[in-house]
Design a protein around this motif. Structure first.
Motif, PDB file in Angstrom:
ATOM      1  N   GLY A  99      47.887  14.699   5.920  1.00 51.25           N
ATOM      2  CA  GLY A  99      47.345  14.907   4.576  1.00 51.25           C
ATOM      3  C   GLY A  99      47.976  16.070   3.838  1.00 51.25           C
ATOM      4  N   VAL A 100      48.389  17.107   4.587  1.00 55.77           N
ATOM      5  CA  VAL A 100      49.013  18.276   3.948  1.00 55.77           C
ATOM      6  C   VAL A 100      50.340  17.872   3.309  1.00 55.77           C
ATOM      7  CG1 VAL A 100      49.974  20.584   4.332  1.00 55.77           C
ATOM      8  CG2 VAL A 100      47.897  19.885   5.551  1.00 55.77           C
ATOM      9  N   ASP A 101      51.133  17.057   4.027  1.00 59.64           N
ATOM     10  CA  ASP A 101      52.410  16.584   3.481  1.00 59.64           C
ATOM     11  C   ASP A 101      52.190  15.568   2.355  1.00 59.64           C
ATOM     12  OD1 ASP A 101      53.694  18.142   5.396  1.00 59.64           O
ATOM     13  OD2 ASP A 101      53.737  16.495   6.853  1.00 59.64           O
ATOM     14  N   PHE A 102      51.183  14.713   2.542  1.00 62.55           N
ATOM     15  CA  PHE A 102      50.867  13.671   1.561  1.00 62.55           C
ATOM     16  C   PHE A 102      50.449  14.276   0.219  1.00 62.55           C
ATOM     17  CE2 PHE A 102      47.700  10.463  -0.071  1.00 62.55           C
ATOM     18  CZ  PHE A 102      48.634   9.494  -0.406  1.00 62.55           C
ATOM     19  N   LEU A 103      49.882  15.460   0.285  1.00 61.01           N
ATOM     20  CA  LEU A 103      49.443  16.165  -0.909  1.00 61.01           C
ATOM     21  C   LEU A 103      50.578  16.310  -1.929  1.00 61.01           C
ATOM     22  CD1 LEU A 103      47.437  17.976  -2.468  1.00 61.01           C
ATOM     23  CD2 LEU A 103      48.015  19.835  -0.937  1.00 61.01           C
ATOM     24  N   GLN A 104      51.784  16.569  -1.453  1.00 61.90           N
ATOM     25  CA  GLN A 104      52.922  16.708  -2.352  1.00 61.90           C
ATOM     26  C   GLN A 104      53.234  15.405  -3.086  1.00 61.90           C
ATOM     27  OE1 GLN A 104      55.686  18.470   0.649  1.00 61.90           O
ATOM     28  NE2 GLN A 104      55.972  20.091  -0.864  1.00 61.90           N
ATOM     29  N   ASN A 105      53.060  14.271  -2.375  1.00 63.33           N
ATOM     30  CA  ASN A 105      53.270  12.966  -3.018  1.00 63.33           C
ATOM     31  C   ASN A 105      52.264  12.738  -4.138  1.00 63.33           C
ATOM     32  OD1 ASN A 105      55.299  12.465  -1.186  1.00 63.33           O
ATOM     33  ND2 ASN A 105      54.026  11.251   0.192  1.00 63.33           N
ATOM     34  N   ILE A 106      51.004  13.123  -3.867  1.00 63.02           N
ATOM     35  CA  ILE A 106      49.955  12.943  -4.879  1.00 63.02           C
ATOM     36  C   ILE A 106      50.273  13.787  -6.107  1.00 63.02           C
ATOM     37  CG2 ILE A 106      47.510  13.287  -5.430  1.00 63.02           C
ATOM     38  CD1 ILE A 106      46.842  12.740  -2.516  1.00 63.02           C
TER      39      ILE A 106
ATOM     40  N   ALA B 181      46.762  22.124  -3.061  1.00 58.65           N
ATOM     41  CA  ALA B 181      45.395  21.684  -2.770  1.00 58.65           C
ATOM     42  C   ALA B 181      44.387  22.498  -3.573  1.00 58.65           C
ATOM     43  CB  ALA B 181      45.105  21.827  -1.276  1.00 58.65           C
ATOM     44  N   PHE B 182      43.307  21.855  -4.003  1.00 57.34           N
ATOM     45  CA  PHE B 182      42.234  22.584  -4.675  1.00 57.34           C
ATOM     46  C   PHE B 182      41.492  23.442  -3.663  1.00 57.34           C
ATOM     47  CE2 PHE B 182      37.923  23.090  -6.343  1.00 57.34           C
ATOM     48  CZ  PHE B 182      38.216  23.581  -7.612  1.00 57.34           C
ATOM     49  N   ASP B 183      41.283  22.878  -2.446  1.00 55.39           N
ATOM     50  CA  ASP B 183      40.668  23.654  -1.360  1.00 55.39           C
ATOM     51  C   ASP B 183      40.926  22.938  -0.036  1.00 55.39           C
ATOM     52  OD1 ASP B 183      39.245  25.650  -0.041  1.00 55.39           O
ATOM     53  OD2 ASP B 183      37.682  25.704  -1.572  1.00 55.39           O
ATOM     54  N   TYR B 184      40.593  23.633   1.043  1.00 58.16           N
ATOM     55  CA  TYR B 184      40.858  23.154   2.402  1.00 58.16           C
ATOM     56  C   TYR B 184      39.625  23.517   3.227  1.00 58.16           C
ATOM     57  CZ  TYR B 184      43.361  22.946   6.933  1.00 58.16           C
ATOM     58  OH  TYR B 184      43.767  22.656   8.212  1.00 58.16           O
ATOM     59  N   ILE B 185      38.874  22.497   3.686  1.00 58.65           N
ATOM     60  CA  ILE B 185      37.609  22.793   4.376  1.00 58.65           C
ATOM     61  C   ILE B 185      37.531  22.068   5.724  1.00 58.65           C
ATOM     62  CG2 ILE B 185      36.338  23.241   2.238  1.00 58.65           C
ATOM     63  CD1 ILE B 185      35.187  20.465   2.375  1.00 58.65           C
ATOM     64  N   VAL B 186      36.667  22.602   6.593  1.00 51.27           N
ATOM     65  CA  VAL B 186      36.485  22.074   7.949  1.00 51.27           C
ATOM     66  C   VAL B 186      35.290  21.122   7.958  1.00 51.27           C
ATOM     67  CG1 VAL B 186      36.046  22.658  10.357  1.00 51.27           C
ATOM     68  CG2 VAL B 186      37.446  24.187   8.940  1.00 51.27           C
ATOM     69  N   LYS B 187      35.505  19.917   8.500  1.00 50.55           N
ATOM     70  CA  LYS B 187      34.410  18.935   8.613  1.00 50.55           C
ATOM     71  C   LYS B 187      33.269  19.515   9.436  1.00 50.55           C
ATOM     72  CE  LYS B 187      37.462  14.863   8.673  1.00 50.55           C
ATOM     73  NZ  LYS B 187      37.913  13.704   9.472  1.00 50.55           N
ATOM     74  N   GLY B 188      32.060  19.195   9.059  1.00 53.09           N
ATOM     75  CA  GLY B 188      30.887  19.663   9.813  1.00 53.09           C
ATOM     76  C   GLY B 188      30.489  21.064   9.414  1.00 53.09           C
ATOM     77  N   ASP B 189      31.400  22.040   9.604  1.00 54.24           N
ATOM     78  CA  ASP B 189      31.084  23.429   9.278  1.00 54.24           C
ATOM     79  C   ASP B 189      30.898  23.641   7.783  1.00 54.24           C
ATOM     80  OD1 ASP B 189      31.419  23.814  11.954  1.00 54.24           O
ATOM     81  OD2 ASP B 189      33.357  24.860  11.793  1.00 54.24           O
ATOM     82  N   ASP B 190      31.680  22.919   6.966  1.00 55.70           N
ATOM     83  CA  ASP B 190      31.684  23.178   5.525  1.00 55.70           C
ATOM     84  C   ASP B 190      31.118  22.013   4.711  1.00 55.70           C
ATOM     85  OD1 ASP B 190      32.882  25.654   5.935  1.00 55.70           O
ATOM     86  OD2 ASP B 190      34.911  24.824   5.826  1.00 55.70           O
TER      87      ASP B 190
END
Length: 451
Positions: free
Chosen positions: A61-68, A97-106
């Protein structure tokens, strides 16, 4: 308007749970199980925000972000990861990215983040719409006229717009030099950056220097705080200097240094600053003659004259008067809450026979006045100024040697010879404005300021 959210995650249960939560907030939700199908959704639908997992079957997803961001720059992306990873988080933010969050914790952060992301998208779309309106207002397509002269000038301006070359716009007052400067900027690689305009004839030498280069607090009486100059404001964009022929000689030297080195020093400062801007200059003077007669620096003239565009006077584009008149009549009819007025043949004929010393600006003012004075649904010549109504009779008479006009013409010629062609000094001795002098030179056909 309902905002659209796309969730890209290969965990179906988590994806469905997120979809239900987000839908309950009034958003429209779309789902995708991998990057390929997610990108298809982006192509098919006007998505506002993407919630995307980092680890997916067909990529990261981090690399895909550039495509978006490359294909859909207004879409905001929030990345989700099962494990917090600082390098991934840093790279995600670098990739936009607008933000980067951890599943469950955030999880509790997701809805507030979505609202913030949507708010940013709305703002970006408003800015984009505003930029489009500004660009359309100053595009070459909006410059009115089909005469050969104006079409040739537009062609030249379009060709130079895509370069970073300095442009010198010449021509009489009122021919639309600032409109062309704006159009060149809006069609250049600097579009979206600042377009800063400064009229060099408006200020005294000291104030013009401060306006152009800025100043430090305490540099002179009244300098209560640091002030950015137009050169700094134009960094990355375009600086338009109108009436550059009126700039004092010593300031011309400082401007030349900026053009050659991109460095300048604010008034009262000692530390050089840099500014990367494109210069467009304009003048109604003959700078070649001015430089030959040492009233304008020849080195600056040659630096400005990389690409000269001479705008035709309205007298040279008579076939455009009709289309300009219809345009201004429609504009001022709407402005004064009137139905668009018809234009009588005699009204248009008077306009086409007039010499237009003030060019398009004068035509615009005349039309506004005429629309205000009109009582019926048609503009006739009786609402035009007296001198325009009676111009035919006036123009058929030869100038008598005993007429006041003949005396005035001779006197202007004598004063010009006395000042060796210095128009500013001539205007001062005649106790008239410089613009009035130029108008009279044109009216009496006094060429090259000589008898």
């Amino acid at each position: 308007m309902t905002h659209k959210i796309l969730i890209i995650d290969d965990e179906e249960k988590l994806r469905s749970l997120l979809a239900r939560i987000i839908k309950s907030e009034g958003f429209e939700v779309f789902e995708a199980k991998d990057l390929k199908s997610g990108f298809k959704k982006l192509e098919q639908t006007d998505i506002d925000v993407v919630l995307c997992d980092v680890k997916l079957p067909d990529g990261n997803g981090v690399d895909f972000l550039q495509n978006i961001k490359g294909s859909f720059p207004l879409v905001e992306v929030i990345l989700l990861t099962a494990f917090g990873n600082i390098p991934d988080g840093v790279q995600a933010m670098k990739n936009g990215a607008f933000d980067y969050i951890v599943k469950g914790d955030d999880n509790d952060k997701i809805i507030p983040l979505l609202y913030k992301a949507v708010e940013k998208v709305e703002l970006q779309k408003k800015v984009q719409q505003l930029e489009k309106r500004i660009a359309s207002k100053y595009s070459f397509e909006t410059i009115i006229g089909k005469s050969k002269g104006i079409e040739q000038v537009i062609d030249l301006a379009q060709k130079v717009a895509k370069t970073d070359s300095t442009v010198l716009l010449t021509g009489e007052t009122g021919t639309g030099k600032e409109v062309f400067a704006q159009a060149i900027h809006e069609n250049s690689n600097r579009v979206g950056k600042s377009f800063v305009a400064l009229n060099c004839s408006t200020f005294s030498k000291e104030i013009l220097e401060s306006e152009l280069f800025g100043h430090k607090q305490g540099a002179f009486t009244g300098a209560l705080k640091d002030k950015k100059g137009f050169i700094e404001e134009a960094n990355g964009g375009t600086l338009f200097l109108d009436e550059i022929g009126e700039m004092p000689i010593d300031l011309q030297a400082k401007l030349l240094r900026v053009l050659e080195t991109s460095e300048y020093i604010p008034v009262g400062d000692t530390t050089p600053k840099k500014s990367n801007f494109r210069l467009i200059a304009a003048t109604n003077r003959d700078l070649k003659t001015e430089s030959d007669e040492h009233r304008f620096r020849s080195d600056l003239y040659f630096r400005l004259n990389i690409f000269e565009i001479k705008l035709p006077s309205l007298r040279e584009r008579i076939k455009d008067i009709a289309v300009l008149t219809h345009y201004f009549v429609k504009q001022f009819s709407e402005k004064t809450n009137k139905k668009t007025l018809h234009i009588a043949d005699d009204f248009l004929q008077k306009l086409e026979n007039y010499s237009w010393p003030g060019n398009i600006r004068e035509l615009k003012n005349i039309i506004e006045r005429s629309v205000i004075l009109s009582n019926g649904d048609t503009l006739t010549s009786d609402v035009l100024p007296y001198e325009m109504q009676h111009q035919t009779e006036k123009s058929t008479k030869s100038m008598s040697a005993f007429s006041m006009q003949s005396v005035e013409k001779l006197h202007i010629q004598k004063v010009l010879n006395y000042t060796k062609g210095n128009k500013a000094e001539t205007a001062r001795l005649l106790e008239i404005g410089i613009a009035t002098l130029y108008r009279k030179l044109e009216e009496y056909g006094i060429e090259n300021s000589k008898i």
